[in-house]
Motif scaffolding. Structure first.
Motif, PDB file in Angstrom:
ATOM      1  N   ALA A  62       0.829  -1.211   0.000  1.00 10.12           N
ATOM      2  CA  ALA A  62       0.000   0.000   0.000  1.00 10.12           C
ATOM      3  C   ALA A  62       0.858   1.254   0.000  1.00 10.12           C
ATOM      4  O   ALA A  62       0.600   2.190  -0.757  1.00 10.12           O
ATOM      5  N   VAL A  63       1.881   1.284   0.842  1.00 12.64           N
ATOM      6  CA  VAL A  63       2.692   2.499   0.954  1.00 12.64           C
ATOM      7  C   VAL A  63       3.484   2.747  -0.328  1.00 12.64           C
ATOM      8  O   VAL A  63       3.544   3.876  -0.817  1.00 12.64           O
ATOM      9  N   LEU A  64       4.059   1.713  -0.898  1.00 16.06           N
ATOM     10  CA  LEU A  64       4.831   1.916  -2.122  1.00 16.06           C
ATOM     11  C   LEU A  64       3.942   2.170  -3.337  1.00 16.06           C
ATOM     12  O   LEU A  64       4.301   2.973  -4.207  1.00 16.06           O
ATOM     13  N   ALA A  65       2.777   1.526  -3.412  1.00 16.83           N
ATOM     14  CA  ALA A  65       1.883   1.784  -4.549  1.00 16.83           C
ATOM     15  C   ALA A  65       1.332   3.198  -4.490  1.00 16.83           C
ATOM     16  O   ALA A  65       1.300   3.907  -5.497  1.00 16.83           O
ATOM     17  N   LEU A  66       0.896   3.636  -3.303  1.00 18.15           N
ATOM     18  CA  LEU A  66       0.301   4.969  -3.174  1.00 18.15           C
ATOM     19  C   LEU A  66       1.360   6.065  -3.085  1.00 18.15           C
ATOM     20  O   LEU A  66       1.117   7.192  -3.499  1.00 18.15           O
ATOM     21  N   GLY A  67       2.503   5.761  -2.517  1.00 19.38           N
ATOM     22  CA  GLY A  67       3.515   6.790  -2.320  1.00 19.38           C
ATOM     23  C   GLY A  67       4.537   6.897  -3.418  1.00 19.38           C
ATOM     24  O   GLY A  67       5.151   7.951  -3.593  1.00 19.38           O
ATOM     25  N   VAL A  68       4.744   5.817  -4.178  1.00 19.05           N
ATOM     26  CA  VAL A  68       5.791   5.840  -5.204  1.00 19.05           C
ATOM     27  C   VAL A  68       5.192   5.760  -6.610  1.00 19.05           C
ATOM     28  O   VAL A  68       5.379   6.664  -7.422  1.00 19.05           O
ATOM     29  N   PHE A  69       4.453   4.702  -6.903  1.00 19.46           N
ATOM     30  CA  PHE A  69       3.935   4.532  -8.260  1.00 19.46           C
ATOM     31  C   PHE A  69       2.967   5.635  -8.647  1.00 19.46           C
ATOM     32  O   PHE A  69       3.038   6.184  -9.744  1.00 19.46           O
ATOM     33  N   VAL A  70       2.060   5.956  -7.745  1.00 25.12           N
ATOM     34  CA  VAL A  70       1.026   6.951  -8.034  1.00 25.12           C
ATOM     35  C   VAL A  70       1.636   8.345  -8.235  1.00 25.12           C
ATOM     36  O   VAL A  70       1.076   9.166  -8.940  1.00 25.12           O
ATOM     37  N   VAL A  71       2.799   8.583  -7.662  1.00 27.97           N
ATOM     38  CA  VAL A  71       3.463   9.881  -7.819  1.00 27.97           C
ATOM     39  C   VAL A  71       4.358   9.889  -9.053  1.00 27.97           C
ATOM     40  O   VAL A  71       4.372  10.859  -9.820  1.00 27.97           O
ATOM     41  N   SER A  72       5.100   8.820  -9.266  1.00 30.56           N
ATOM     42  CA  SER A  72       6.092   8.842 -10.342  1.00 30.56           C
ATOM     43  C   SER A  72       5.486   8.658 -11.732  1.00 30.56           C
ATOM     44  O   SER A  72       5.975   9.241 -12.695  1.00 30.56           O
ATOM     45  N   TYR A  73       4.426   7.887 -11.858  1.00 25.63           N
ATOM     46  CA  TYR A  73       3.845   7.627 -13.186  1.00 25.63           C
ATOM     47  C   TYR A  73       3.303   8.903 -13.847  1.00 25.63           C
ATOM     48  O   TYR A  73       3.683   9.212 -14.978  1.00 25.63           O
ATOM     49  N   PRO A  74       2.428   9.686 -13.193  1.00 29.56           N
ATOM     50  CA  PRO A  74       1.968  10.909 -13.859  1.00 29.56           C
ATOM     51  C   PRO A  74       3.084  11.940 -14.064  1.00 29.56           C
ATOM     52  O   PRO A  74       3.079  12.671 -15.045  1.00 29.56           O
ATOM     53  N   THR A  75       4.039  11.976 -13.150  1.00 29.07           N
ATOM     54  CA  THR A  75       5.163  12.910 -13.306  1.00 29.07           C
ATOM     55  C   THR A  75       6.002  12.512 -14.508  1.00 29.07           C
ATOM     56  O   THR A  75       6.450  13.368 -15.276  1.00 29.07           O
ATOM     57  N   PHE A  76       6.236  11.224 -14.674  1.00 32.80           N
ATOM     58  CA  PHE A  76       7.035  10.712 -15.778  1.00 32.80           C
ATOM     59  C   PHE A  76       6.392  11.018 -17.125  1.00 32.80           C
ATOM     60  O   PHE A  76       7.076  11.331 -18.096  1.00 32.80           O
ATOM     61  N   LEU A  77       5.074  10.955 -17.215  1.00 32.30           N
ATOM     62  CA  LEU A  77       4.377  11.143 -18.484  1.00 32.30           C
ATOM     63  C   LEU A  77       3.916  12.575 -18.744  1.00 32.30           C
ATOM     64  O   LEU A  77       3.377  12.858 -19.810  1.00 32.30           O
ATOM     65  N   GLY A 164       9.579   5.661   1.697  1.00 33.41           N
ATOM     66  CA  GLY A 164       8.495   4.699   1.920  1.00 33.41           C
ATOM     67  C   GLY A 164       8.948   3.493   2.719  1.00 33.41           C
ATOM     68  O   GLY A 164       8.242   3.036   3.620  1.00 33.41           O
ATOM     69  N   LEU A 165      10.111   2.971   2.398  1.00 32.59           N
ATOM     70  CA  LEU A 165      10.611   1.829   3.160  1.00 32.59           C
ATOM     71  C   LEU A 165      10.911   2.221   4.603  1.00 32.59           C
ATOM     72  O   LEU A 165      10.668   1.441   5.525  1.00 32.59           O
ATOM     73  N   ALA A 166      11.419   3.421   4.812  1.00 32.16           N
ATOM     74  CA  ALA A 166      11.667   3.886   6.184  1.00 32.16           C
ATOM     75  C   ALA A 166      10.351   4.047   6.947  1.00 32.16           C
ATOM     76  O   ALA A 166      10.243   3.651   8.113  1.00 32.16           O
ATOM     77  N   VAL A 167       9.342   4.604   6.306  1.00 31.70           N
ATOM     78  CA  VAL A 167       8.041   4.803   6.953  1.00 31.70           C
ATOM     79  C   VAL A 167       7.396   3.463   7.275  1.00 31.70           C
ATOM     80  O   VAL A 167       6.801   3.289   8.351  1.00 31.70           O
ATOM     81  N   VAL A 168       7.522   2.491   6.381  1.00 29.66           N
ATOM     82  CA  VAL A 168       6.952   1.169   6.629  1.00 29.66           C
ATOM     83  C   VAL A 168       7.631   0.494   7.822  1.00 29.66           C
ATOM     84  O   VAL A 168       6.959  -0.090   8.675  1.00 29.66           O
ATOM     85  N   LEU A 169       8.946   0.591   7.897  1.00 31.11           N
ATOM     86  CA  LEU A 169       9.652  -0.012   9.026  1.00 31.11           C
ATOM     87  C   LEU A 169       9.281   0.645  10.339  1.00 31.11           C
ATOM     88  O   LEU A 169       9.008  -0.029  11.331  1.00 31.11           O
ATOM     89  N   VAL A 170       9.248   1.965  10.365  1.00 30.30           N
ATOM     90  CA  VAL A 170       8.881   2.667  11.600  1.00 30.30           C
ATOM     91  C   VAL A 170       7.422   2.387  11.946  1.00 30.30           C
ATOM     92  O   VAL A 170       7.078   2.150  13.103  1.00 30.30           O
ATOM     93  N   GLY A 171       6.548   2.415  10.949  1.00 27.80           N
ATOM     94  CA  GLY A 171       5.131   2.152  11.195  1.00 27.80           C
ATOM     95  C   GLY A 171       4.865   0.751  11.696  1.00 27.80           C
ATOM     96  O   GLY A 171       4.021   0.532  12.562  1.00 27.80           O
ATOM     97  N   ALA A 172       5.598  -0.224  11.169  1.00 26.29           N
ATOM     98  CA  ALA A 172       5.372  -1.609  11.584  1.00 26.29           C
ATOM     99  C   ALA A 172       5.821  -1.845  13.020  1.00 26.29           C
ATOM    100  O   ALA A 172       5.218  -2.652  13.727  1.00 26.29           O
ATOM    101  N   TYR A 173       6.832  -1.151  13.461  1.00 28.45           N
ATOM    102  CA  TYR A 173       7.286  -1.323  14.831  1.00 28.45           C
ATOM    103  C   TYR A 173       6.495  -0.479  15.833  1.00 28.45           C
ATOM    104  O   TYR A 173       6.516  -0.747  17.012  1.00 28.45           O
ATOM    105  N   SER A 174       5.805   0.552  15.359  1.00 29.27           N
ATOM    106  CA  SER A 174       5.095   1.429  16.295  1.00 29.27           C
ATOM    107  C   SER A 174       3.588   1.186  16.340  1.00 29.27           C
ATOM    108  O   SER A 174       2.913   1.698  17.218  1.00 29.27           O
ATOM    109  N   LEU A 175       3.026   0.458  15.372  1.00 29.72           N
ATOM    110  CA  LEU A 175       1.586   0.204  15.399  1.00 29.72           C
ATOM    111  C   LEU A 175       1.332  -0.863  16.378  1.00 29.72           C
ATOM    112  O   LEU A 175       0.847  -1.652  16.704  1.00 29.72           O
TER     113      LEU A 175
END
Length: 175
Positions: A62-77, A164-175
């Protein structure tokens, strides 16, 4: 290309909205991997996200699809900076709404101990992806000379993936 009476044929949607729809739909499909991973991770009474790497593996799609793909695809095109920004906003809203709608329909809630409340997993994934998407958009806009195109899309993808990977690691340990 002329049609009847010499009227030129136009596309119905502007390019930024078309790219936003494309990225939003694909991003929603990719982020649904979080819901599938959560279903397959534990037996029936799934009340919490597991701590550690198990939890980060559940939240990563979820974090990488919403935070990376959704941002980079429209910017790239995109053809202009305005098209890039509007496409990213449209794509993020479409993908986030679809993920939250699917998770609400699935009726699996997860306890968040920091807030002492139970939330659908899609809401947690979107909440973790918002800062990643904002940072990825800013990185692509501020570090590339033009703010759109291949260079800006690549920079936003790399910056968003690292954050995104940093946020996922911190989120997984703090939730």
């Amino acid at each position: 290309m002329c049609t009847m009476a010499g009227v030129k044929n136009r596309r119905l949607l502007p390019p930024w909205l078309r790219h936003g729809f494309e990225a939003g739909i694909v991003g929603a499909l990719l982020s649904a991997g979080t819901l599938v991973a959560f279903q397959l991770s534990r037996p029936a009474p799934r009340l919490v996200i597991p701590n550690g790497l198990d939890g980060s593996m559940i939240l990563t799609p979820a974090v990488l699809a919403l935070g990376v793909f959704v941002v980079s695809y429209p910017t790239f095109l995109a053809a202009t900076r305005e098209d890039a920004i509007l496409g990213v906003v449209a794509a993020f809203l479409i993908a986030a709404d679809a993920l939250m709608l699917i998770s609400l329909a699935q009726r699996d809630s997860v306890m968040v101990h920091a807030l002492s409340r139970s939330f659908p997993l899609g809401v947690i994934g979107v909440a973790l992806a918002v800062p990643v998407a904002a940072a990825g958009l800013l990185i692509g806009q501020l570090t590339a000379p033009l703010g759109f195109g291949r260079s800006a899309g690549l920079r936003s993808a790399i910056g968003g993936a690292v954050l995104g990977l940093a946020v996922v690691l911190v989120g997984a340990y703090s939730l």
